[in-house]
Enzyme design. Structure first.
Site, PDB file in Angstrom:
ATOM      1  N   ARG A  23       0.824  -1.218   0.000  1.00 17.09           N
ATOM      2  CA  ARG A  23       0.000   0.000   0.000  1.00 17.09           C
ATOM      3  C   ARG A  23       0.857   1.268   0.000  1.00 17.09           C
ATOM      4  O   ARG A  23       0.629   2.168  -0.815  1.00 17.09           O
ATOM      5  CB  ARG A  23      -0.949   0.031   1.207  1.00 17.09           C
ATOM      6  N   ASN A  41      -6.106  -2.547   1.875  1.00 15.17           N
ATOM      7  CA  ASN A  41      -6.110  -3.999   2.003  1.00 15.17           C
ATOM      8  C   ASN A  41      -7.550  -4.484   2.074  1.00 15.17           C
ATOM      9  O   ASN A  41      -8.419  -3.809   2.627  1.00 15.17           O
ATOM     10  CB  ASN A  41      -5.399  -4.436   3.291  1.00 15.17           C
TER      11      ASN A  41
END
Length: 95
Positions: A23, A41
Protein backbone atom coordinates in the site's frame (compact mmCIF):
# COMPACT_ATOMS: atom_id res chain seq x y z
CA UNK A 1 -7.09 18.48 -16.76
CA UNK A 2 -10.56 17.73 -18.12
CA UNK A 3 -12.36 14.68 -16.71
CA UNK A 4 -12.70 13.51 -20.34
CA UNK A 5 -8.92 13.16 -20.58
CA UNK A 6 -8.57 11.10 -17.40
CA UNK A 7 -8.79 7.38 -16.84
CA UNK A 8 -10.63 6.02 -13.82
CA UNK A 9 -9.70 2.46 -12.87
CA UNK A 10 -10.29 0.08 -9.99
CA UNK A 11 -7.61 -2.59 -9.58
CA UNK A 12 -7.76 -5.75 -7.50
CA UNK A 13 -4.27 -7.12 -6.94
CA UNK A 14 -4.04 -10.77 -5.92
CA UNK A 15 -1.07 -12.68 -4.52
CA UNK A 16 1.28 -12.00 -1.63
CA UNK A 17 0.51 -8.30 -1.43
CA UNK A 18 -0.20 -7.70 2.25
CA UNK A 19 2.55 -7.37 4.83
CA UNK A 20 5.10 -6.37 2.17
CA UNK A 21 4.53 -2.55 2.14
CA UNK A 22 2.41 -2.79 -1.01
CA UNK A 23 0.00 0.00 0.00
CA UNK A 24 2.65 2.55 0.98
CA UNK A 25 4.78 1.69 -2.05
CA UNK A 26 1.75 2.06 -4.33
CA UNK A 27 1.01 5.46 -2.77
CA UNK A 28 4.60 6.61 -3.36
CA UNK A 29 4.55 5.41 -6.97
CA UNK A 30 1.15 7.02 -7.64
CA UNK A 31 2.30 10.33 -6.17
CA UNK A 32 5.43 10.28 -8.38
CA UNK A 33 3.14 9.80 -11.38
CA UNK A 34 0.76 12.59 -10.34
CA UNK A 35 -2.20 10.25 -9.80
CA UNK A 36 -5.12 10.61 -7.40
CA UNK A 37 -7.11 7.92 -5.61
CA UNK A 38 -6.59 5.40 -2.84
CA UNK A 39 -5.26 1.96 -1.92
CA UNK A 40 -6.47 -0.43 0.77
CA UNK A 41 -6.11 -4.00 2.00
CA UNK A 42 -9.09 -6.31 1.64
CA UNK A 43 -10.07 -9.04 4.12
CA UNK A 44 -9.37 -11.78 1.54
CA UNK A 45 -5.66 -10.86 1.40
CA UNK A 46 -5.77 -8.85 -1.82
CA UNK A 47 -5.25 -5.11 -2.30
CA UNK A 48 -7.72 -2.74 -3.95
CA UNK A 49 -6.64 0.43 -5.75
CA UNK A 50 -8.79 3.17 -7.23
CA UNK A 51 -6.76 5.42 -9.47
CA UNK A 52 -7.55 8.53 -11.50
CA UNK A 53 -5.22 10.31 -13.87
CA UNK A 54 -3.80 10.61 -17.35
CA UNK A 55 -3.87 7.44 -19.46
CA UNK A 56 -0.06 7.25 -19.55
CA UNK A 57 0.29 7.65 -15.77
CA UNK A 58 -2.44 5.08 -15.06
CA UNK A 59 -0.72 2.65 -17.47
CA UNK A 60 2.61 3.24 -15.72
CA UNK A 61 1.08 2.50 -12.30
CA UNK A 62 -0.60 -0.63 -13.64
CA UNK A 63 2.76 -1.81 -15.00
CA UNK A 64 4.38 -1.14 -11.61
CA UNK A 65 1.56 -3.00 -9.82
CA UNK A 66 2.39 -6.12 -11.86
CA UNK A 67 5.44 -6.64 -9.64
CA UNK A 68 4.96 -4.21 -6.72
CA UNK A 69 7.59 -3.65 -4.04
CA UNK A 70 10.34 -6.14 -3.10
CA UNK A 71 8.78 -9.05 -1.25
CA UNK A 72 5.48 -8.92 -3.12
CA UNK A 73 4.39 -11.74 -5.39
CA UNK A 74 1.60 -10.56 -7.69
CA UNK A 75 -0.40 -13.43 -9.17
CA UNK A 76 -2.98 -11.45 -11.12
CA UNK A 77 -4.60 -8.04 -11.42
CA UNK A 78 -8.25 -7.43 -12.25
CA UNK A 79 -8.72 -3.99 -13.82
CA UNK A 80 -12.09 -2.34 -14.39
CA UNK A 81 -13.27 1.12 -15.29
CA UNK A 82 -14.92 3.00 -12.44
CA UNK A 83 -16.91 6.22 -12.20
CA UNK A 84 -14.98 9.47 -11.95
CA UNK A 85 -14.48 10.78 -8.42
CA UNK A 86 -12.87 13.82 -6.90
CA UNK A 87 -9.69 13.13 -4.95
CA UNK A 88 -7.16 15.68 -3.78
CA UNK A 89 -4.26 13.23 -3.59
CA UNK A 90 -3.50 9.55 -3.22
CA UNK A 91 -4.38 8.03 0.16
CA UNK A 92 -3.70 4.79 1.98
CA UNK A 93 -6.96 3.69 3.56
CA UNK A 94 -6.32 1.91 6.82
CA UNK A 95 -8.90 -0.31 8.54
Amino acid sequence: MSQDLLLHKRLLIHGRVQGVFYRVSTQQEAEKLGLRGWVKNLPNGSVEVEVHGSPSAVAALLAWCQHGPPGARVEKIDSNDCPPAEYTGFQVIRP
